[in-house]
Scaffold this motif. Structure first.
Motif, PDB file in Angstrom:
ATOM      1  N   GLN A  99       0.873  -0.983  -0.047  1.00  9.60           N
ATOM      2  CA  GLN A  99      -0.026  -0.084   0.065  1.00  9.60           C
ATOM      3  C   GLN A  99       0.745   1.502   0.147  1.00  9.60           C
ATOM      4  O   GLN A  99       0.382   2.236  -0.670  1.00  9.60           O
ATOM      5  CB  GLN A  99      -1.004  -0.125   1.167  1.00  9.60           C
TER       6      GLN A  99
ATOM      7  N   GLU B 101       0.736   4.115  -2.841  1.00  9.92           N
ATOM      8  CA  GLU B 101       0.715   5.615  -2.592  1.00  9.92           C
ATOM      9  C   GLU B 101       1.798   6.565  -3.048  1.00  9.92           C
ATOM     10  O   GLU B 101       1.379   7.542  -3.477  1.00  9.92           O
ATOM     11  CB  GLU B 101       0.553   5.719  -1.149  1.00  9.92           C
ATOM     12  N   HIS B 102       2.754   5.919  -2.680  1.00  8.12           N
ATOM     13  CA  HIS B 102       4.016   6.850  -3.307  1.00  8.12           C
ATOM     14  C   HIS B 102       4.040   7.114  -4.739  1.00  8.12           C
ATOM     15  O   HIS B 102       4.008   8.331  -5.131  1.00  8.12           O
ATOM     16  CB  HIS B 102       5.168   6.052  -3.015  1.00  8.12           C
TER      17      HIS B 102
ATOM     18  N   ASP C   8       1.459   6.631  -7.012  1.00  7.27           N
ATOM     19  CA  ASP C   8       0.339   7.346  -7.136  1.00  7.27           C
ATOM     20  C   ASP C   8       0.152   8.917  -7.150  1.00  7.27           C
ATOM     21  O   ASP C   8      -0.354   9.499  -7.680  1.00  7.27           O
ATOM     22  CB  ASP C   8      -0.951   6.968  -6.703  1.00  7.27           C
ATOM     23  N   ALA C   9       1.158   9.293  -6.034  1.00  9.79           N
ATOM     24  CA  ALA C   9       1.332  10.860  -5.799  1.00  9.79           C
ATOM     25  C   ALA C   9       2.273  11.587  -6.654  1.00  9.79           C
ATOM     26  O   ALA C   9       2.362  12.671  -6.564  1.00  9.79           O
ATOM     27  CB  ALA C   9       1.863  10.904  -4.142  1.00  9.79           C
TER      28      ALA C   9
ATOM     29  N   SER D 195       0.430  -0.230  -8.735  1.00  5.21           N
ATOM     30  CA  SER D 195      -0.351   0.951  -8.355  1.00  5.21           C
ATOM     31  C   SER D 195      -1.298   1.367  -9.577  1.00  5.21           C
ATOM     32  O   SER D 195      -1.288   0.488 -10.443  1.00  5.21           O
ATOM     33  CB  SER D 195       0.717   2.367  -8.204  1.00  5.21           C
TER      34      SER D 195
END
Length: 195
Positions: A15, A19-20, A22-23, A170
């Protein structure tokens, strides 16, 4: 922190990696994923197992014009010719849109000339996808290379009798490993979908 540093952490989770990525802005996401070494790729493949579902629409959305490629830039764990792309397309046969994507590898003019484009058919497989080089699309992509048997040219040493298992990392990134027959190969690759 960059993706490879995060991945090297002993406590990292699938996760946190998603998140890394996707940002990140598109260009930076591509840069960071294409920097992964073979050791990074092997760890990533195992780490993300079962964490996120990869669908055919993640490769090429069903709304994409049929036979028009969606490009995923890639880096493999081989010693040479490490950069390539997998190009996925929605079939022009409406009965196959829910169950298949058609694709080929774009490794640049020199490799494609001597090896071949490595056409394949993709199917869902338990939350992952299977890239099957033993099957061919009936037609090439619009603007794509002609379909050539994966037993022709030097392709027989690269794609012949090979399948890739691909897992989601991701929204834009996936990781794969190659099999030849029932044998797992020590060959991984990371893909990053581009705009």
């Amino acid at each position: 922190m960059i993706f490879s540093e995060l991945l090297a952490s002993a406590s990292v989770t699938a996760q946190a990696l998603a998140e890394h990525l996707d940002a990140l802005p598109d260009a930076e996401r591509l840069t960071q994923t294409m920097a992964l070494t073979s050791a990074h790729q092997a760890k990533l493949f195992d780490l993300v197992e079962g964490a996120r579902k990869l669908t055919l629409d993640d490769l090429a959305p069903a709304t994409t014009q049929p036979l028009h490629g969606v490009r995923h830039e890639g880096r493999n764990s081989l010693l040479a010719f490490t950069r390539f792309a997998k190009v996925f397309a929605v079939p022009d046969d409406a009965s196959k849109v829910a169950t298949e994507r058609w694709g080929f590898n774009d490794s640049g003019f020199t490799v494609n000339t001597f090896v071949g484009p490595g056409y394949f058919v993709v199917t869902p497989d338990g939350g992952e996808v299977l890239v099957d080089y033993t099957q061919y699309p009936p037609r090439p992509h619009v603007g794509g290379p002609r379909i050539l048997s994966n037993s022709a040219r030097l392709s027989r040493f690269v794609f012949n009798n090979t399948k890739d298992r691909v897992r989601a990392v991701s929204k834009h990134v996936s990781i794969g490993r190659a099999w030849r027959g029932a044998k797992r190969l020590d060959n991984w690759f990371v893909l990053c979908r581009t705009a």
